[in-house]
Design an enzyme around this catalytic site. Structure first.
Site, PDB file in Angstrom:
ATOM      1  CE  LYS A   1      -3.335   4.819   0.995  1.00  0.00           C
ATOM      2  NZ  LYS A   1      -3.023   4.371   1.870  1.00  0.00           N
TER       3      LYS A   1
ATOM      4  CG  ASP B   1      -1.858   1.115   1.388  1.00  0.00           C
ATOM      5  OD1 ASP B   1      -2.101   1.888   0.507  1.00  0.00           O
ATOM      6  OD2 ASP B   1      -2.532   1.144   2.394  1.00  0.00           O
TER       7      ASP B   1
ATOM      8  CG  ASP C   1       6.827  12.253  -8.006  1.00  0.00           C
ATOM      9  OD1 ASP C   1       6.768  13.030  -8.778  1.00  0.00           O
ATOM     10  OD2 ASP C   1       7.393  12.172  -7.017  1.00  0.00           O
TER      11      ASP C   1
HETATM   12  O1  S5P Z   1      -8.824   5.278   2.082  1.00  0.00           O
HETATM   13  C1  S5P Z   1      -8.353   4.604   2.664  1.00  0.00           C
HETATM   14  C2  S5P Z   1      -7.187   3.889   1.887  1.00  0.00           C
HETATM   15  C3  S5P Z   1      -6.428   3.029   2.510  1.00  0.00           C
HETATM   16  S1  S5P Z   1      -5.381   2.094   1.699  1.00  0.00           S
HETATM   17  N1  S5P Z   1      -8.059   4.344   3.877  1.00  0.00           N
HETATM   18  C4  S5P Z   1      -7.367   3.717   4.756  1.00  0.00           C
HETATM   19  O2  S5P Z   1      -7.326   3.388   5.939  1.00  0.00           O
HETATM   20  N2  S5P Z   1      -6.504   2.983   3.839  1.00  0.00           N
HETATM   21  C5  S5P Z   1      -5.404   2.121   4.371  1.00  0.00           C
HETATM   22  O3  S5P Z   1      -6.336   0.981   4.957  1.00  0.00           O
HETATM   23  C6  S5P Z   1      -4.610   2.579   5.817  1.00  0.00           C
HETATM   24  O4  S5P Z   1      -3.432   3.346   5.313  1.00  0.00           O
HETATM   25  C7  S5P Z   1      -4.457   1.436   6.658  1.00  0.00           C
HETATM   26  O5  S5P Z   1      -3.105   0.794   6.420  1.00  0.00           O
HETATM   27  C8  S5P Z   1      -5.571   0.734   6.447  1.00  0.00           C
HETATM   28  C9  S5P Z   1      -6.827   0.802   7.509  1.00  0.00           C
HETATM   29  O6  S5P Z   1      -6.134   0.354   8.878  1.00  0.00           O
HETATM   30  P1  S5P Z   1      -7.193   0.533   9.989  1.00  0.00           P
HETATM   31  O7  S5P Z   1      -6.269   0.082  11.349  1.00  0.00           O
HETATM   32  O8  S5P Z   1      -7.715   1.824  10.186  1.00  0.00           O
HETATM   33  O9  S5P Z   1      -8.432  -0.552   9.840  1.00  0.00           O
END
Ligand code: S5P
Length: 250
Positions: free
Chosen positions: A87, A85, A90
């Site tokens: 993201k 992940d 660039d």
């Molecule tokens: O919109 C998003 C996209 C991602 S990839 N919201 C997010 O929370 N994430 C990722 O999903 C975030 O970087 C983290 O790794 C995970 C959510 O984690 P949690 O502990 O909140 O369930």
């Protein structure tokens, strides 16, 4: 029961479809822990319940390439895909290096990566170039779970239309809902938790019922709901069972 993503348009989608249907799980574990041994332990405990392991490899404080070799081996043995992940956001030339080079060499071990379309379509070509030689699928961030995010409906729509045009590499979206009728494209949804509504740092949570039942997402991504639970393996099993029941019902 019919999964809403197809099984054949891209080799990574095909692998994922096989894993999801044979293990009966549409759960992605977001293993956001910062210690290599803790990460390996977490993955060993939950491997049977997950279809995808999502990593943030750059938060691991004691990273060495041995870690990604071990994760790759676990993935091949237990049958799950690895989604880094990172993201990317660039220009094409820079993301090509970021996915291929540096200390992480993401293109050597990840099955899935993700990117923002913000810099323009060059990011798709740059990542494709950096991923040459292995089957890797790209997810575009089309919506985010966090409060006050700057995604507009127009930006989301543009992301969907670029994905539909680049299905040789793009396998779907990170989004809060299913955004297209094109079943070649997968929807993975983070911000899923049985208990919490948020985290004090802007995260918003929904339940699996809402995300799969109402918003028609394919894969739920769960982080703290699992790895911060008293018993992560049991938590993973209950997210898996609940999410799969919803897939079967809808
Ligand atoms: O919109 C998003 C996209 C991602 S990839 N919201 C997010 O929370 N994430 C990722 O999903 C975030 O970087 C983290 O790794 C995970 C959510 O984690 P949690 O502990 O909140 O369930």
């Amino acid at each position: 029961m019919q999964l809403s993503f197809s099984k054949s348009h891209h080799p990574v989608t095909e692998k994922l479809h096989h894993i999801v249907t044979s293990k009966k799980t549409n759960l992605a574990l977001s293993a956001d822990v910062t210690d290599s041994e803790a990460l390996i332990r977490l993955v060993e405990q939950t491997a049977d319940h997950i279809a995808v392991l999502k990593t943030h490899i750059d938060i691991v404080t004691d990273f060495t390439s041995l870690l990604t070799q071990r994760l790759r081996k676990l993935a091949d043995e237990a049958g799950f895909l690895i989604f880094e992940d990172r993201k990317f956001a660039d220009i094409g030339n820079t993301v090509c290096h970021q996915v291929r080079d540096g200390i992480y060499h993401i293109a050597e071990w990840a099955d899935i990566i993700n990117a923002h379309l913000l810099p323009g379509v060059g990011i798709i070509d740059g990542l494709k170039e950096g991923c040459k030689g292995r089957d890797i699928g790209l997810l575009l961030l089309a919506q985010m779970s966090s409060k006050g995010n700057l995604f507009s409906p127009e930006y989301t729509a543009k992301t969907v239309s670029e994905a539909e045009k680049n299905k040789d590499f793009i396998i779907g979206f990170i989004a809060q809902e299913k955004l297209t009728q094109d079943n070649d494209l997968i929807t993975m949804t983070p911000g899923v938790n049985f208990d919490a509504k948020g985290d004090g740092l802007g995260q918003n949570y929904n339940t699996p019922e809402y995300v799969i039942g109402e918003k028609k997402s394919d894969i739920i991504i769960v982080g703290r709901g699992i790895y911060a639970a008293y018993k992560p393996a049991e938590a993973a099993l209950s997210y898996k069972e609940q999410a799969w029941k919803l897939v079967e019902r809808h």
